[in-house]
Scaffold this motif. Sequence first.
Motif, PDB file in Angstrom:
ATOM      1  N   GLY A  50       7.970  33.626  19.609  1.00  0.00           N
ATOM      2  CA  GLY A  50       6.836  33.143  20.400  1.00  0.00           C
ATOM      3  C   GLY A  50       6.149  34.263  21.161  1.00  0.00           C
ATOM      4  O   GLY A  50       4.921  34.281  21.296  1.00  0.00           O
ATOM      5  N   LEU A  51       6.936  35.232  21.661  1.00  0.00           N
ATOM      6  CA  LEU A  51       6.323  36.374  22.350  1.00  0.00           C
ATOM      7  C   LEU A  51       5.451  37.179  21.394  1.00  0.00           C
ATOM      8  O   LEU A  51       4.404  37.711  21.787  1.00  0.00           O
ATOM      9  CB  LEU A  51       7.408  37.274  22.950  1.00  0.00           C
ATOM     10  CG  LEU A  51       8.141  36.728  24.184  1.00  0.00           C
ATOM     11  CD1 LEU A  51       9.165  37.740  24.674  1.00  0.00           C
ATOM     12  CD2 LEU A  51       7.167  36.397  25.301  1.00  0.00           C
ATOM     13  N   LEU A  52       5.866  37.274  20.130  1.00  0.00           N
ATOM     14  CA  LEU A  52       5.057  37.986  19.135  1.00  0.00           C
ATOM     15  C   LEU A  52       3.771  37.224  18.806  1.00  0.00           C
ATOM     16  O   LEU A  52       2.818  37.809  18.293  1.00  0.00           O
ATOM     17  CB  LEU A  52       5.860  38.202  17.850  1.00  0.00           C
ATOM     18  CG  LEU A  52       7.039  39.177  17.962  1.00  0.00           C
ATOM     19  CD1 LEU A  52       7.804  39.217  16.655  1.00  0.00           C
ATOM     20  CD2 LEU A  52       6.566  40.573  18.335  1.00  0.00           C
ATOM     21  N   LEU A  53       3.765  35.934  19.109  1.00  0.00           N
ATOM     22  CA  LEU A  53       2.569  35.125  18.859  1.00  0.00           C
ATOM     23  C   LEU A  53       1.660  35.086  20.083  1.00  0.00           C
ATOM     24  O   LEU A  53       0.660  34.375  20.086  1.00  0.00           O
ATOM     25  CB  LEU A  53       2.977  33.702  18.466  1.00  0.00           C
ATOM     26  CG  LEU A  53       3.932  33.575  17.265  1.00  0.00           C
ATOM     27  CD1 LEU A  53       4.147  32.117  16.913  1.00  0.00           C
ATOM     28  CD2 LEU A  53       3.398  34.337  16.062  1.00  0.00           C
ATOM     29  N   GLY A  54       2.024  35.864  21.121  1.00  0.00           N
ATOM     30  CA  GLY A  54       1.157  35.968  22.290  1.00  0.00           C
ATOM     31  C   GLY A  54       1.539  35.078  23.442  1.00  0.00           C
ATOM     32  O   GLY A  54       0.774  34.938  24.407  1.00  0.00           O
ATOM     33  N   ASN A  55       2.741  34.464  23.399  1.00  0.00           N
ATOM     34  CA  ASN A  55       3.159  33.615  24.515  1.00  0.00           C
ATOM     35  C   ASN A  55       3.397  34.455  25.772  1.00  0.00           C
ATOM     36  O   ASN A  55       3.636  35.664  25.693  1.00  0.00           O
ATOM     37  CB  ASN A  55       4.436  32.850  24.161  1.00  0.00           C
ATOM     38  CG  ASN A  55       4.187  31.789  23.099  1.00  0.00           C
ATOM     39  OD1 ASN A  55       3.048  31.507  22.757  1.00  0.00           O
ATOM     40  ND2 ASN A  55       5.245  31.210  22.577  1.00  0.00           N
ATOM     41  N   ARG A  56       3.373  33.790  26.905  1.00  0.00           N
ATOM     42  CA  ARG A  56       3.537  34.484  28.177  1.00  0.00           C
ATOM     43  C   ARG A  56       4.962  35.021  28.312  1.00  0.00           C
ATOM     44  O   ARG A  56       5.931  34.352  27.953  1.00  0.00           O
ATOM     45  CB  ARG A  56       3.232  33.519  29.321  1.00  0.00           C
ATOM     46  CG  ARG A  56       3.247  34.170  30.684  1.00  0.00           C
ATOM     47  CD  ARG A  56       2.830  33.177  31.747  1.00  0.00           C
ATOM     48  NE  ARG A  56       2.847  33.776  33.070  1.00  0.00           N
ATOM     49  CZ  ARG A  56       2.528  33.121  34.175  1.00  0.00           C
ATOM     50  NH1 ARG A  56       2.164  31.853  34.107  1.00  0.00           N
ATOM     51  NH2 ARG A  56       2.568  33.732  35.346  1.00  0.00           N
ATOM     52  N   ALA A  57       5.084  36.236  28.834  1.00  0.00           N
ATOM     53  CA  ALA A  57       6.386  36.879  28.992  1.00  0.00           C
ATOM     54  C   ALA A  57       6.853  36.783  30.437  1.00  0.00           C
ATOM     55  O   ALA A  57       6.053  36.660  31.356  1.00  0.00           O
ATOM     56  CB  ALA A  57       6.308  38.342  28.561  1.00  0.00           C
ATOM     57  N   ASP A  58       8.176  36.854  30.610  1.00  0.00           N
ATOM     58  CA  ASP A  58       8.789  36.816  31.938  1.00  0.00           C
ATOM     59  C   ASP A  58       9.877  37.875  31.971  1.00  0.00           C
ATOM     60  O   ASP A  58      10.733  37.929  31.076  1.00  0.00           O
ATOM     61  CB  ASP A  58       9.374  35.418  32.193  1.00  0.00           C
ATOM     62  CG  ASP A  58       9.866  35.255  33.630  1.00  0.00           C
ATOM     63  OD1 ASP A  58      10.130  36.282  34.292  1.00  0.00           O
ATOM     64  OD2 ASP A  58       9.997  34.110  34.076  1.00  0.00           O
TER      65      ASP A  58
ATOM     66  N   GLU B 298       6.687  44.639  23.887  1.00  0.00           N
ATOM     67  CA  GLU B 298       7.636  45.300  24.776  1.00  0.00           C
ATOM     68  C   GLU B 298       7.478  44.724  26.183  1.00  0.00           C
ATOM     69  O   GLU B 298       6.356  44.474  26.639  1.00  0.00           O
ATOM     70  CB  GLU B 298       7.388  46.816  24.804  1.00  0.00           C
ATOM     71  CG  GLU B 298       7.625  47.492  23.460  1.00  0.00           C
ATOM     72  CD  GLU B 298       7.360  48.998  23.515  1.00  0.00           C
ATOM     73  OE1 GLU B 298       6.963  49.476  24.594  1.00  0.00           O
ATOM     74  OE2 GLU B 298       7.547  49.671  22.488  1.00  0.00           O
ATOM     75  N   LEU B 299       8.607  44.526  26.843  1.00  0.00           N
ATOM     76  CA  LEU B 299       8.612  43.976  28.184  1.00  0.00           C
ATOM     77  C   LEU B 299       9.576  44.782  29.035  1.00  0.00           C
ATOM     78  O   LEU B 299      10.725  44.990  28.650  1.00  0.00           O
ATOM     79  CB  LEU B 299       9.040  42.505  28.153  1.00  0.00           C
ATOM     80  CG  LEU B 299       9.166  41.774  29.484  1.00  0.00           C
ATOM     81  CD1 LEU B 299       7.806  41.682  30.160  1.00  0.00           C
ATOM     82  CD2 LEU B 299       9.749  40.380  29.272  1.00  0.00           C
ATOM     83  N   THR B 300       9.111  45.275  30.191  1.00  0.00           N
ATOM     84  CA  THR B 300       9.968  46.073  31.067  1.00  0.00           C
ATOM     85  C   THR B 300      10.516  45.204  32.195  1.00  0.00           C
ATOM     86  O   THR B 300       9.958  44.135  32.524  1.00  0.00           O
ATOM     87  CB  THR B 300       9.196  47.257  31.679  1.00  0.00           C
ATOM     88  OG1 THR B 300       8.198  46.739  32.584  1.00  0.00           O
ATOM     89  CG2 THR B 300       8.521  48.078  30.600  1.00  0.00           C
ATOM     90  N   ALA B 301      11.587  45.695  32.803  1.00  0.00           N
ATOM     91  CA  ALA B 301      12.202  44.965  33.909  1.00  0.00           C
ATOM     92  C   ALA B 301      11.248  44.846  35.093  1.00  0.00           C
ATOM     93  O   ALA B 301      11.377  43.945  35.917  1.00  0.00           O
ATOM     94  CB  ALA B 301      13.490  45.666  34.333  1.00  0.00           C
ATOM     95  N   ALA B 302      10.269  45.755  35.171  1.00  0.00           N
ATOM     96  CA  ALA B 302       9.276  45.709  36.247  1.00  0.00           C
ATOM     97  C   ALA B 302       8.200  44.659  36.004  1.00  0.00           C
ATOM     98  O   ALA B 302       7.319  44.459  36.837  1.00  0.00           O
ATOM     99  CB  ALA B 302       8.624  47.080  36.410  1.00  0.00           C
ATOM    100  N   GLY B 303       8.277  44.018  34.838  1.00  0.00           N
ATOM    101  CA  GLY B 303       7.324  42.952  34.537  1.00  0.00           C
ATOM    102  C   GLY B 303       6.125  43.391  33.720  1.00  0.00           C
ATOM    103  O   GLY B 303       5.210  42.598  33.486  1.00  0.00           O
ATOM    104  N   LYS B 304       6.104  44.644  33.272  1.00  0.00           N
ATOM    105  CA  LYS B 304       4.975  45.130  32.470  1.00  0.00           C
ATOM    106  C   LYS B 304       5.157  44.727  31.009  1.00  0.00           C
ATOM    107  O   LYS B 304       6.222  44.914  30.428  1.00  0.00           O
ATOM    108  CB  LYS B 304       4.869  46.651  32.581  1.00  0.00           C
ATOM    109  CG  LYS B 304       3.654  47.238  31.876  1.00  0.00           C
ATOM    110  CD  LYS B 304       3.564  48.737  32.097  1.00  0.00           C
ATOM    111  CE  LYS B 304       2.334  49.321  31.413  1.00  0.00           C
ATOM    112  NZ  LYS B 304       2.240  50.785  31.602  1.00  0.00           N
ATOM    113  N   SER B 305       4.112  44.186  30.422  1.00  0.00           N
ATOM    114  CA  SER B 305       4.159  43.734  29.027  1.00  0.00           C
ATOM    115  C   SER B 305       3.141  44.510  28.201  1.00  0.00           C
ATOM    116  O   SER B 305       2.006  44.722  28.643  1.00  0.00           O
ATOM    117  CB  SER B 305       3.854  42.233  28.944  1.00  0.00           C
ATOM    118  OG  SER B 305       3.762  41.818  27.600  1.00  0.00           O
TER     119      SER B 305
END
Length: 555
Positions: A43-51, A96-103
């Motif tokens: 789902g993240l690869l399809l553009g879903n919101r990351a957390d 890619e998603l970082t622990a700081a919340g950057k996507s």
Amino acid sequence: MLKQLYIQNFTLITELNMRFNPGFSVITGETGAGKSIILGAIGLLLGNRADSKQIHPGAKKCVIEAHFDLSRYGMDDFFERNGLDVDPNDTIIRRELTAAGKSRAFINDTPVPLTTMRELGETLVDIHSQHQNLLLKKDDFQLSVVDIIAKDQGLLKDYRNAYQEYRKAEQQLETLKAEIIKSKENEDFLRFQFKEIDDAHLQADEQQTLEQQSETMSHAEEIKTALWQTDQMLTGEDNDLVDQVKNAAQKLHNIEAVFADAKDLADRLDSSYIELKDISQEVSNSMENVEFDPQQLQEINERLDTIYSLQQKFHVETIADLLKIKDDIDEQLSHIDNSDAQVAELESRVTKLQEKSQQLADRLSQARAKSAQQVEKEMRERLIPLGIPNVRFQVSITPKPLSADGCDKVAFLFSANKNMQLQPVAQVASGGEIARVMLSLKAMISGAVKLPTIIFDEIDTGVSGSIAEKMAQIMKEMGDNNRQVISITHLPQIAAMGTTHYKVYKEDTPEGTVSHMRMLSPEERVKEIAQMLSGSDITDAAISNARSLLKLSQK
């Protein structure tokens, strides 16, 4: 088609690198093993919101990457439109998603906005989860099904363009009418303002001239005194500076023959004499022109007062600004005077655009009516073998006012029993029936849409036995039709039908619980399906039954 999925540090998955095959594949595993985690990663690869909470505990970064084979789907236009490198045989999507919340999102190693990733993802993978059954309550989904089968996308695009143009003209008409009403309310005031400026007969450059004249006349005595004194210094009887310069020049001319430098000095004095004489004449003329006329000064100041008053009233600083205000008011009054003609012209345009939109909407309605018959026929043919022998499925199309998608309201009506009245499918169908309806719809529209990969998440909810087997057969047929179908299932009948079988499982480690996924060998499939049949205590009968299911599925 999804070829490969790589997941690193996503919730319970530390690292997963899995290859996928074409056709119909199944994924099994105990509840809570991590199947939903894999779907979440896709789902993240399809553009879903990351957390950032989705990152594996202790990790700094999460990476999810998928490789797709798009060679049979003609999607080069998307890549060209977005300035992306294209390799149909190996298209790479990474998040890619970082622990700081950057996507960050990448397509073929090029950073892209999430909206671009989402646009591509919608054409690559369709994930059907249980919550998607709620789509049966939405009119736009039911209408889109009819449009997909009608293959009316070109006509629908033409209609939407025409409708947008019609609505824009309609809004312009509403705005014009509102402006006219407002202007007419202020008409008397506008005419008063126009007359006030117009009666002043303003000239663009007069203010500066009048201000200069006023300043000069106000200091007339002072000016005349200074001019008279200057004149006396230049040409007065006691001190005629002009004649003195002339005489000095003549004396130097007299010695030119005996003193070479005298000529240059004499010429310079000649030039000075000419300039002083000219200045003297202008001073004399100015003396005559400067007169103090009280009446004229009063007239000038009254004119300036009129100008200053208008400028203060209209909050401007120049006559040019006043003239612009006058022109603006004149334009507003012209609109008022010509408002009936303007409204009539725009109303005529709105009517023509409405008629054009209605004509295209009628053509859409005709295409949809024909498509509805096909949908009804095919849905009955699909649902009867799925254990609903008395099914009635009707596509109800009723008129509605022109809107962004035409003038048709579409509703899927359903009855599973002979004596039951047709009602909206979402209101009367059971959970198992809705699952079968959605599978049938997906199977039907998948043939009309170029969608490389379809993932069914527990589409088998509420069904079992032979019905599950028939649902599996439908998914297998979809997979055999140049499409990749992946089913997450708890039913052995569906699991046995897959060409490829994956298992998701959890493992407790010193660092915590970790989810894994692997492709099962033929013998491992037997054991997995047997466990699905009999539970953790696998019996010989379950093993035999599992082999039979697998054997039947390969026919």
